[in-house]
Design a protein around this motif. Structure first.
Motif, PDB file in Angstrom:
ATOM      1  N   GLY A  77      32.702 -69.281  41.737  1.00 22.52           N
ATOM      2  CA  GLY A  77      33.892 -69.262  40.895  1.00 22.52           C
ATOM      3  C   GLY A  77      33.834 -70.315  39.794  1.00 22.52           C
ATOM      4  O   GLY A  77      34.186 -70.048  38.639  1.00 22.52           O
ATOM      5  N   TRP A  78      33.391 -71.532  40.149  1.00 23.79           N
ATOM      6  CA  TRP A  78      33.243 -72.597  39.150  1.00 23.79           C
ATOM      7  C   TRP A  78      32.234 -72.182  38.079  1.00 23.79           C
ATOM      8  O   TRP A  78      32.457 -72.371  36.878  1.00 23.79           O
ATOM      9  N   TRP A  79      31.130 -71.581  38.504  1.00 20.58           N
ATOM     10  CA  TRP A  79      30.088 -71.135  37.583  1.00 20.58           C
ATOM     11  C   TRP A  79      30.639 -70.066  36.639  1.00 20.58           C
ATOM     12  O   TRP A  79      30.413 -70.101  35.420  1.00 20.58           O
ATOM     13  N   LEU A  80      31.385 -69.133  37.192  1.00 17.95           N
ATOM     14  CA  LEU A  80      31.974 -68.075  36.370  1.00 17.95           C
ATOM     15  C   LEU A  80      33.031 -68.628  35.416  1.00 17.95           C
ATOM     16  O   LEU A  80      33.140 -68.171  34.269  1.00 17.95           O
ATOM     17  N   ASP A  81      33.821 -69.596  35.866  1.00 13.42           N
ATOM     18  CA  ASP A  81      34.833 -70.194  35.001  1.00 13.42           C
ATOM     19  C   ASP A  81      34.219 -70.980  33.843  1.00 13.42           C
ATOM     20  O   ASP A  81      34.893 -71.273  32.859  1.00 13.42           O
ATOM     21  N   ASN A  82      32.946 -71.317  33.964  1.00 13.70           N
ATOM     22  CA  ASN A  82      32.227 -71.958  32.867  1.00 13.70           C
ATOM     23  C   ASN A  82      31.571 -70.936  31.938  1.00 13.70           C
ATOM     24  O   ASN A  82      30.755 -71.303  31.091  1.00 13.70           O
ATOM     25  N   GLY A  83      31.956 -69.674  32.094  1.00 13.51           N
ATOM     26  CA  GLY A  83      31.526 -68.633  31.162  1.00 13.51           C
ATOM     27  C   GLY A  83      30.341 -67.811  31.604  1.00 13.51           C
ATOM     28  O   GLY A  83      29.980 -66.841  30.939  1.00 13.51           O
ATOM     29  N   ALA A  84      29.692 -68.166  32.712  1.00 13.73           N
ATOM     30  CA  ALA A  84      28.517 -67.420  33.171  1.00 13.73           C
ATOM     31  C   ALA A  84      28.945 -66.085  33.767  1.00 13.73           C
ATOM     32  O   ALA A  84      29.939 -66.007  34.468  1.00 13.73           O
ATOM     33  N   ARG A  85      28.205 -65.059  33.472  1.00 17.66           N
ATOM     34  CA  ARG A  85      28.436 -63.750  34.066  1.00 17.66           C
ATOM     35  C   ARG A  85      27.088 -63.134  34.441  1.00 17.66           C
ATOM     36  O   ARG A  85      26.816 -62.843  35.599  1.00 17.66           O
ATOM     37  N   ARG A  86      26.227 -62.977  33.421  1.00 24.48           N
ATOM     38  CA  ARG A  86      24.990 -62.221  33.608  1.00 24.48           C
ATOM     39  C   ARG A  86      24.035 -62.876  34.601  1.00 24.48           C
ATOM     40  O   ARG A  86      23.538 -62.227  35.523  1.00 24.48           O
ATOM     41  N   ARG A 204      33.802 -76.278  29.120  1.00 24.50           N
ATOM     42  CA  ARG A 204      33.049 -76.447  30.360  1.00 24.50           C
ATOM     43  C   ARG A 204      33.776 -77.393  31.312  1.00 24.50           C
ATOM     44  O   ARG A 204      34.274 -78.442  30.910  1.00 24.50           O
ATOM     45  N   LYS A 205      33.830 -76.985  32.577  1.00 24.98           N
ATOM     46  CA  LYS A 205      34.486 -77.786  33.607  1.00 24.98           C
ATOM     47  C   LYS A 205      33.457 -78.560  34.412  1.00 24.98           C
ATOM     48  O   LYS A 205      32.399 -78.035  34.744  1.00 24.98           O
ATOM     49  N   ARG A 206      33.795 -79.779  34.742  1.00 15.73           N
ATOM     50  CA  ARG A 206      32.959 -80.534  35.654  1.00 15.73           C
ATOM     51  C   ARG A 206      33.192 -80.030  37.079  1.00 15.73           C
ATOM     52  O   ARG A 206      34.294 -79.616  37.425  1.00 15.73           O
ATOM     53  N   LEU A 207      32.129 -80.059  37.861  1.00  8.57           N
ATOM     54  CA  LEU A 207      32.248 -79.605  39.245  1.00  8.57           C
ATOM     55  C   LEU A 207      33.049 -80.615  40.055  1.00  8.57           C
ATOM     56  O   LEU A 207      32.717 -81.797  40.105  1.00  8.57           O
ATOM     57  N   SER A 208      34.143 -80.145  40.658  1.00  4.93           N
ATOM     58  CA  SER A 208      34.960 -81.002  41.506  1.00  4.93           C
ATOM     59  C   SER A 208      35.502 -80.175  42.661  1.00  4.93           C
ATOM     60  O   SER A 208      35.761 -78.973  42.516  1.00  4.93           O
ATOM     61  N   LEU A 209      35.674 -80.807  43.790  1.00  2.52           N
ATOM     62  CA  LEU A 209      36.177 -80.093  44.964  1.00  2.52           C
ATOM     63  C   LEU A 209      37.569 -79.534  44.710  1.00  2.52           C
ATOM     64  O   LEU A 209      37.913 -78.446  45.169  1.00  2.52           O
ATOM     65  N   GLU A 333      39.665 -69.171  31.706  1.00  2.00           N
ATOM     66  CA  GLU A 333      39.211 -70.411  32.333  1.00  2.00           C
ATOM     67  C   GLU A 333      39.388 -70.424  33.845  1.00  2.00           C
ATOM     68  O   GLU A 333      38.820 -71.277  34.535  1.00  2.00           O
ATOM     69  N   THR A 334      40.203 -69.507  34.391  1.00  2.00           N
ATOM     70  CA  THR A 334      40.485 -69.539  35.832  1.00  2.00           C
ATOM     71  C   THR A 334      40.188 -68.220  36.546  1.00  2.00           C
ATOM     72  O   THR A 334      40.365 -68.126  37.745  1.00  2.00           O
ATOM     73  N   ARG A 335      39.731 -67.207  35.785  1.00  2.00           N
ATOM     74  CA  ARG A 335      39.557 -65.880  36.388  1.00  2.00           C
ATOM     75  C   ARG A 335      38.470 -65.874  37.461  1.00  2.00           C
ATOM     76  O   ARG A 335      38.590 -65.214  38.494  1.00  2.00           O
TER      77      ARG A 335
END
Length: 404
Positions: A77-86, A204-209, A333-335
């Motif tokens: 989810g974090w990865w996808l919220d940073n715009g990654a899809r493919r 881009r979001k930083r990875l956080s718990l 940003e949250t999908r």
């Protein structure tokens, strides 16, 4: 009066268009993902037995499968919220192809448990991304309807995959079965090459718990988690139960269930947009209780088929209704985190359901197990009434506030 002067004018037809090329393609990719998953799922207890394992071991495999998916999903989810899809979906599809090949390349019980966990990671990457891409491309005015159609891939896979898996297993063996599963994952890769996967421009979001779980989707996710205890038990053990009791093939149960699921999503797909999710939460849980009690108390050919139809209605209505509730207020940003949080609930419930059912079968038998897991439906309704229906993401609450 000009069109621009009329504030109440309805949007033009193109603005409300639902079906697009990318939606059709991502539905087909999702169909491949779930066909790969379910044809392996419905046959895996038999594969474990062929290696000398028991129903309890098969249940543990289901729990480990779900555990890995749950651990991986928040990071997806974090990865996808940073715009990654493919890249996320390609990686997931590769794992969905490699794990089944591993089952037959190294037929050992301990290795198979490890590969089952790899398979769970592949599913987590794949269906989190397909759901997010679908959420990106579906018309927001018809969102719940669109998510219902997207979920039809699950219905079709539920109809095709168990019968396909069992037929390949019985006719040609496990090598053909898991080779076909790998080929279906490869087909999904080809189809996805033609999808114009969105690349949202997001900060881009930083990875956080704290950011790994989407709090807004928790009410729907937890309601789904409790309901899925029942579905995890059904999907893992109804085929073996049918064989033991001399009932029609487990394939027939899945086909009937899938046909009903498909009918619900085709003819009742708009109901959540119009009435809210509550109608499916109440009637779906009631239908699942009846389905499980029929298996527990009066197992015969007629009740077996009726049980399948009731289970199909329950899952066919409840799953897309709650997924739409979990996701419909999210943004670019949250999908991804909204979808991954919901699917974590799905996986936890499914995995626990399979694990609990396997232990109960070993301890008290199938009939008592079906009766025991039906209590999860009561808990699901209670959770929805106490918490989820009052949340800001509830369609039912939103529609009630709009009424004069």
């Amino acid at each position: 009066m000009s069109q621009t002067d009329c504030p109440t004018q309805r949007p033009t037809a193109p603005a409300e268009r639902l079906w697009t090329r990318d939606l059709v393609l991502i539905i087909l990719v999702n169909l491949c993902v779930f066909t790969n998953h379910i044809m392996s799922l419905s046959t895996f207890p038999y594969y474990i037995q062929s290696l000398g394992g028991t129903e309890a071991v098969a249940g543990i495999c289901a729990a480990f499968f779900a555990l890995v998916a749950v651990v991986v999903r928040p990071f997806v989810g974090w990865w996808l919220d940073n715009g990654a899809r493919r890249v996320v979906l390609i990686l997931g599809l590769l794992l969905l192809g490699l794990a089944p090949l591993g089952y037959v390349a190294v037929p050992a019980l301990s290795i198979s448990i490890g590969l089952r966990m790899v398979h769970g990671a592949g599913l987590s990457l794949s269906n989190s991304t397909t759901a997010t891409v679908a959420s990106d491309v579906i018309n927001k005015r018809r969102f719940a309807e669109g998510m219902g159609y997207f979920g039809m891939a699950t219905a079709l896979a539920s109809a095709i995959a168990p019968a396909l898996g069992l037929t390949l297993m019985e006719g040609l063996g496990f090598t053909a079965l898991y080779g076909a599963a790998a080929g279906i994952a490869a087909l999904a890769l080809v189809l996805f090459a033609f999808v114009r996967a969105p690349r949202p421009r997001v900060e881009r979001k930083r990875l956080s718990l704290k950011g790994l779980v989407n709090k807004d989707s928790l009410p729907a996710s937890c309601t789904m988690l409790v309901f899925m205890l029942t579905f995890g038990a059904l999907e893992n053990f109804v085929a073996i139960y049918a064989t033991n009791e001399g009932l029609p093939s487990g394939s027939l149960y899945f086909v009937i269930m899938a046909v009903m699921l498909l009918l619900v999503r085709v003819f009742l797909g708009k109901l959540v947009d119009e009435k809210g999710e509550a109608v499916f939460v109440y009637t779906g849980n009631a239908a699942m209780i009846a389905a499980l009690l029929l298996l527990a108390l009066v197992p015969n050919t007629v009740t077996f088929c009726v049980s399948a139809a009731l289970a199909g209605y329950a899952f066919g209505g409840l799953e897309p209704a709650l997924q739409s509730m979990a996701v419909h207020t999210s943004t670019d940003e949250t999908r991804g985190s909204a979808n991954s949080t919901f699917l974590c609930g799905y996986d936890i419930g499914y995995g626990l359901g399979g694990g609990i059912a396997g232990v109960l079968i070993t301890a008290v038998g199938y009939s008592a197990m079906w009766a025991a897991v039906s209590l999860a439906c009561v808990a699901s309704v209670a959770l929805y009434v106490a918490w989820a229906r009052h949340s800001d993401t509830s369609f039912s609450k939103l529609l009630a506030e709009r009424r004069p």
